[in-house]
Design a protein around this motif. Structure first.
Motif, PDB file in Angstrom:
ATOM      1  N   LEU A  24      -4.630  34.825 -11.711  1.00  0.00           N
ATOM      2  CA  LEU A  24      -4.254  33.502 -11.186  1.00  0.00           C
ATOM      3  C   LEU A  24      -5.396  32.503 -11.374  1.00  0.00           C
ATOM      4  O   LEU A  24      -5.886  31.913 -10.407  1.00  0.00           O
ATOM      5  CB  LEU A  24      -3.917  33.612  -9.689  1.00  0.00           C
ATOM      6  N   PRO A  25      -5.844  32.239 -12.578  1.00  0.00           N
ATOM      7  CA  PRO A  25      -7.028  31.411 -12.785  1.00  0.00           C
ATOM      8  C   PRO A  25      -6.876  29.939 -12.383  1.00  0.00           C
ATOM      9  O   PRO A  25      -7.891  29.272 -12.160  1.00  0.00           O
ATOM     10  CB  PRO A  25      -7.285  31.529 -14.290  1.00  0.00           C
ATOM     11  N   ASP A  26      -5.673  29.451 -12.242  1.00  0.00           N
ATOM     12  CA  ASP A  26      -5.491  28.051 -11.868  1.00  0.00           C
ATOM     13  C   ASP A  26      -5.681  27.800 -10.369  1.00  0.00           C
ATOM     14  O   ASP A  26      -5.666  26.652  -9.927  1.00  0.00           O
ATOM     15  CB  ASP A  26      -4.096  27.569 -12.294  1.00  0.00           C
ATOM     16  N   GLU A  27      -5.897  28.866  -9.602  1.00  0.00           N
ATOM     17  CA  GLU A  27      -6.004  28.750  -8.147  1.00  0.00           C
ATOM     18  C   GLU A  27      -7.419  28.453  -7.646  1.00  0.00           C
ATOM     19  O   GLU A  27      -7.606  28.195  -6.462  1.00  0.00           O
ATOM     20  CB  GLU A  27      -5.518  30.054  -7.488  1.00  0.00           C
ATOM     21  N   TYR A  28      -8.429  28.480  -8.522  1.00  0.00           N
ATOM     22  CA  TYR A  28      -9.827  28.313  -8.088  1.00  0.00           C
ATOM     23  C   TYR A  28     -10.683  27.882  -9.274  1.00  0.00           C
ATOM     24  O   TYR A  28     -10.255  27.916 -10.429  1.00  0.00           O
ATOM     25  CB  TYR A  28     -10.361  29.621  -7.489  1.00  0.00           C
ATOM     26  N   ASP A  29     -11.926  27.471  -8.962  1.00  0.00           N
ATOM     27  CA  ASP A  29     -12.856  27.011  -9.990  1.00  0.00           C
ATOM     28  C   ASP A  29     -13.965  28.016 -10.287  1.00  0.00           C
ATOM     29  O   ASP A  29     -14.593  27.942 -11.342  1.00  0.00           O
ATOM     30  CB  ASP A  29     -13.519  25.698  -9.573  1.00  0.00           C
ATOM     31  N   ALA A  30     -14.225  28.912  -9.339  1.00  0.00           N
ATOM     32  CA  ALA A  30     -15.340  29.848  -9.498  1.00  0.00           C
ATOM     33  C   ALA A  30     -15.032  31.159  -8.785  1.00  0.00           C
ATOM     34  O   ALA A  30     -14.225  31.196  -7.860  1.00  0.00           O
ATOM     35  CB  ALA A  30     -16.625  29.250  -8.916  1.00  0.00           C
ATOM     36  N   ILE A  31     -15.690  32.207  -9.261  1.00  0.00           N
ATOM     37  CA  ILE A  31     -15.645  33.495  -8.569  1.00  0.00           C
ATOM     38  C   ILE A  31     -17.087  33.818  -8.187  1.00  0.00           C
ATOM     39  O   ILE A  31     -18.000  33.681  -9.005  1.00  0.00           O
ATOM     40  CB  ILE A  31     -15.080  34.617  -9.458  1.00  0.00           C
ATOM     41  N   VAL A  32     -17.277  34.240  -6.934  1.00  0.00           N
ATOM     42  CA  VAL A  32     -18.617  34.542  -6.436  1.00  0.00           C
ATOM     43  C   VAL A  32     -18.676  36.012  -6.048  1.00  0.00           C
ATOM     44  O   VAL A  32     -17.804  36.510  -5.334  1.00  0.00           O
ATOM     45  CB  VAL A  32     -18.963  33.662  -5.209  1.00  0.00           C
ATOM     46  N   TRP A  33     -19.699  36.689  -6.545  1.00  0.00           N
ATOM     47  CA  TRP A  33     -19.961  38.081  -6.173  1.00  0.00           C
ATOM     48  C   TRP A  33     -21.262  38.126  -5.394  1.00  0.00           C
ATOM     49  O   TRP A  33     -22.156  37.309  -5.605  1.00  0.00           O
ATOM     50  CB  TRP A  33     -20.133  38.964  -7.411  1.00  0.00           C
ATOM     51  N   TRP A  34     -21.370  39.104  -4.540  1.00  0.00           N
ATOM     52  CA  TRP A  34     -22.609  39.297  -3.794  1.00  0.00           C
ATOM     53  C   TRP A  34     -23.709  39.752  -4.750  1.00  0.00           C
ATOM     54  O   TRP A  34     -24.807  39.218  -4.756  1.00  0.00           O
ATOM     55  CB  TRP A  34     -22.400  40.322  -2.681  1.00  0.00           C
ATOM     56  N   ARG A  35     -23.418  40.759  -5.580  1.00  0.00           N
ATOM     57  CA  ARG A  35     -24.404  41.290  -6.522  1.00  0.00           C
ATOM     58  C   ARG A  35     -23.779  41.392  -7.916  1.00  0.00           C
ATOM     59  O   ARG A  35     -22.589  41.630  -8.059  1.00  0.00           O
ATOM     60  CB  ARG A  35     -24.868  42.684  -6.101  1.00  0.00           C
ATOM     61  N   PHE A  36     -24.630  41.269  -8.912  1.00  0.00           N
ATOM     62  CA  PHE A  36     -24.186  41.360 -10.300  1.00  0.00           C
ATOM     63  C   PHE A  36     -23.481  42.682 -10.566  1.00  0.00           C
ATOM     64  O   PHE A  36     -22.438  42.731 -11.201  1.00  0.00           O
ATOM     65  CB  PHE A  36     -25.415  41.212 -11.211  1.00  0.00           C
ATOM     66  N   ASP A  37     -24.039  43.775 -10.043  1.00  0.00           N
ATOM     67  CA  ASP A  37     -23.459  45.099 -10.321  1.00  0.00           C
ATOM     68  C   ASP A  37     -22.153  45.356  -9.578  1.00  0.00           C
ATOM     69  O   ASP A  37     -21.501  46.358  -9.818  1.00  0.00           O
ATOM     70  CB  ASP A  37     -24.467  46.212 -10.055  1.00  0.00           C
ATOM     71  N   ARG A  38     -21.740  44.464  -8.691  1.00  0.00           N
ATOM     72  CA  ARG A  38     -20.418  44.571  -8.067  1.00  0.00           C
ATOM     73  C   ARG A  38     -19.337  44.059  -9.014  1.00  0.00           C
ATOM     74  O   ARG A  38     -18.171  44.366  -8.863  1.00  0.00           O
ATOM     75  CB  ARG A  38     -20.349  43.785  -6.745  1.00  0.00           C
ATOM     76  N   ALA A  39     -19.741  43.278 -10.015  1.00  0.00           N
ATOM     77  CA  ALA A  39     -18.771  42.729 -10.965  1.00  0.00           C
ATOM     78  C   ALA A  39     -18.591  43.651 -12.158  1.00  0.00           C
ATOM     79  O   ALA A  39     -17.469  44.012 -12.500  1.00  0.00           O
ATOM     80  CB  ALA A  39     -19.226  41.350 -11.443  1.00  0.00           C
ATOM     81  N   VAL A  40     -19.683  44.011 -12.793  1.00  0.00           N
ATOM     82  CA  VAL A  40     -19.621  44.813 -14.015  1.00  0.00           C
ATOM     83  C   VAL A  40     -20.783  45.789 -14.082  1.00  0.00           C
ATOM     84  O   VAL A  40     -21.820  45.586 -13.464  1.00  0.00           O
ATOM     85  CB  VAL A  40     -19.648  43.932 -15.289  1.00  0.00           C
ATOM     86  N   ALA A  41     -20.578  46.843 -14.863  1.00  0.00           N
ATOM     87  CA  ALA A  41     -21.656  47.814 -15.096  1.00  0.00           C
ATOM     88  C   ALA A  41     -21.784  48.138 -16.578  1.00  0.00           C
ATOM     89  O   ALA A  41     -22.478  49.062 -16.946  1.00  0.00           O
ATOM     90  CB  ALA A  41     -21.413  49.087 -14.290  1.00  0.00           C
ATOM     91  N   SER A  42     -21.085  47.361 -17.416  1.00  0.00           N
ATOM     92  CA  SER A  42     -21.175  47.618 -18.854  1.00  0.00           C
ATOM     93  C   SER A  42     -21.112  46.302 -19.622  1.00  0.00           C
ATOM     94  O   SER A  42     -20.541  45.315 -19.157  1.00  0.00           O
ATOM     95  CB  SER A  42     -20.043  48.528 -19.320  1.00  0.00           C
ATOM     96  N   MET A  43     -21.682  46.323 -20.803  1.00  0.00           N
ATOM     97  CA  MET A  43     -21.647  45.141 -21.657  1.00  0.00           C
ATOM     98  C   MET A  43     -20.215  44.832 -22.100  1.00  0.00           C
ATOM     99  O   MET A  43     -19.840  43.673 -22.242  1.00  0.00           O
ATOM    100  CB  MET A  43     -22.565  45.339 -22.860  1.00  0.00           C
ATOM    101  N   SER A  44     -19.433  45.853 -22.309  1.00  0.00           N
ATOM    102  CA  SER A  44     -18.048  45.660 -22.721  1.00  0.00           C
ATOM    103  C   SER A  44     -17.254  44.905 -21.653  1.00  0.00           C
ATOM    104  O   SER A  44     -16.535  43.946 -21.954  1.00  0.00           O
ATOM    105  CB  SER A  44     -17.400  47.014 -23.008  1.00  0.00           C
ATOM    106  N   ASP A  45     -17.392  45.340 -20.392  1.00  0.00           N
ATOM    107  CA  ASP A  45     -16.693  44.652 -19.303  1.00  0.00           C
ATOM    108  C   ASP A  45     -17.203  43.225 -19.147  1.00  0.00           C
ATOM    109  O   ASP A  45     -16.429  42.305 -18.873  1.00  0.00           O
ATOM    110  CB  ASP A  45     -16.852  45.414 -17.989  1.00  0.00           C
ATOM    111  N   MET A  46     -18.521  43.034 -19.317  1.00  0.00           N
ATOM    112  CA  MET A  46     -19.073  41.685 -19.194  1.00  0.00           C
ATOM    113  C   MET A  46     -18.563  40.795 -20.321  1.00  0.00           C
ATOM    114  O   MET A  46     -18.245  39.631 -20.108  1.00  0.00           O
ATOM    115  CB  MET A  46     -20.593  41.715 -19.200  1.00  0.00           C
ATOM    116  N   HIS A  47     -18.450  41.344 -21.515  1.00  0.00           N
ATOM    117  CA  HIS A  47     -17.919  40.577 -22.637  1.00  0.00           C
ATOM    118  C   HIS A  47     -16.496  40.116 -22.322  1.00  0.00           C
ATOM    119  O   HIS A  47     -16.139  38.949 -22.561  1.00  0.00           O
ATOM    120  CB  HIS A  47     -17.945  41.424 -23.904  1.00  0.00           C
ATOM    121  N   ASP A  48     -15.693  41.017 -21.795  1.00  0.00           N
ATOM    122  CA  ASP A  48     -14.307  40.669 -21.442  1.00  0.00           C
ATOM    123  C   ASP A  48     -14.264  39.608 -20.342  1.00  0.00           C
ATOM    124  O   ASP A  48     -13.474  38.658 -20.408  1.00  0.00           O
ATOM    125  CB  ASP A  48     -13.536  41.907 -20.994  1.00  0.00           C
ATOM    126  N   LEU A  49     -15.118  39.763 -19.330  1.00  0.00           N
ATOM    127  CA  LEU A  49     -15.143  38.809 -18.224  1.00  0.00           C
ATOM    128  C   LEU A  49     -15.642  37.443 -18.696  1.00  0.00           C
ATOM    129  O   LEU A  49     -15.088  36.408 -18.323  1.00  0.00           O
ATOM    130  CB  LEU A  49     -16.017  39.336 -17.081  1.00  0.00           C
TER     131      LEU A  49
END
Length: 145
Positions: A24-49
Motif C-alpha cells: 500500500l505505498p500510496d498510504e504514507y511517505d516513509a517507513i521507519v525502522w528502529w534498527r537497520f538489521d530489522r529491515a534487511v540482512a542481505s544485499m539482495s533484500d536491500m536491493h529489492d527494498l
C-alpha cells in the motif's frame, strides 16, 4: 511490527505485517525502522527494498544504523539522485557480513578472520577435491576457532 519475524529468514515483502504495508505505498511517505538489521540482512533484500522505494518515491529511515551508527535516512523521492541507493547497498553489505557472523556464532568484529568458509566436497573416487565444474558440490560451513 513483525517483532517475531527475523530479517535473516524473510524478505521485507514476505513478512506478514510489513508486506501488507509495502503493498500500500500510496498510504504514507516513509517507513521507519528502529534498527537497520530489522529491515534487511542481505544485499539482495536491500536491493529489492531500494528498488521498491525508488519506484514509489519513498523515504526509508533507520533510527540506528549498522554497528550502532546514528540515524540513516535514504530519500528516494528524487529519481535522479542515485546516492541513496548506493549508500543503502554499502550498508547492506555490512549488514550481510554481520548476519553471516551471527549465523556462525561469532561477533561481527571477527569477520575478517573468516569464521565462515566455503568448502568443496569431493566427488571423485580418488578423494581429490573438485569444484562445481569438476562435479563437486560447494557448501558454506561455519568453523569455531
Amino acid at each position: 511490527m513483525d517483532l517475531d519475524v527475523s530479517a535473516l529468514n524473510f524478505s521485507p515483502f514476505t513478512r506478514p505485517q510489513l508486506g501488507k504495508w509495502l503493498a500500500l505505498p500510496d498510504e504514507y511517505d516513509a517507513i521507519v525502522w528502529w534498527r537497520f538489521d530489522r529491515a534487511v540482512a542481505s544485499m539482495s533484500d536491500m536491493h529489492d527494498l531500494a528498488g521498491w522505494a525508488k519506484e514509489h518515491r519513498k523515504m526509508l529511515v533507520f533510527e540506528e544504523g549498522v554497528g550502532s551508527a546514528g540515524r540513516l535516512v535514504f530519500d528516494f523521492r528524487n529519481p535522479m539522485d542515485p546516492l541513496s541507493e548506493l549508500m543503502m547497498m554499502l550498508f547492506a553489505f555490512a549488514a550481510q557480513v554481520e548476519s553471516l557472523t551471527r549465523r556462525c556464532g561469532k561477533p561481527a568484529t571477527t569477520w575478517n578472520v573468516g569464521p565462515c568458509s566455503w568448502t568443496v566436497a569431493s566427488s571423485s573416487a580418488s578423494g581429490e577435491a573438485s569444484g562445481p565444474a569438476g562435479g563437486g558440490s560447494t557448501s558454506r560451513e561455519c568453523h569455531s576457532r
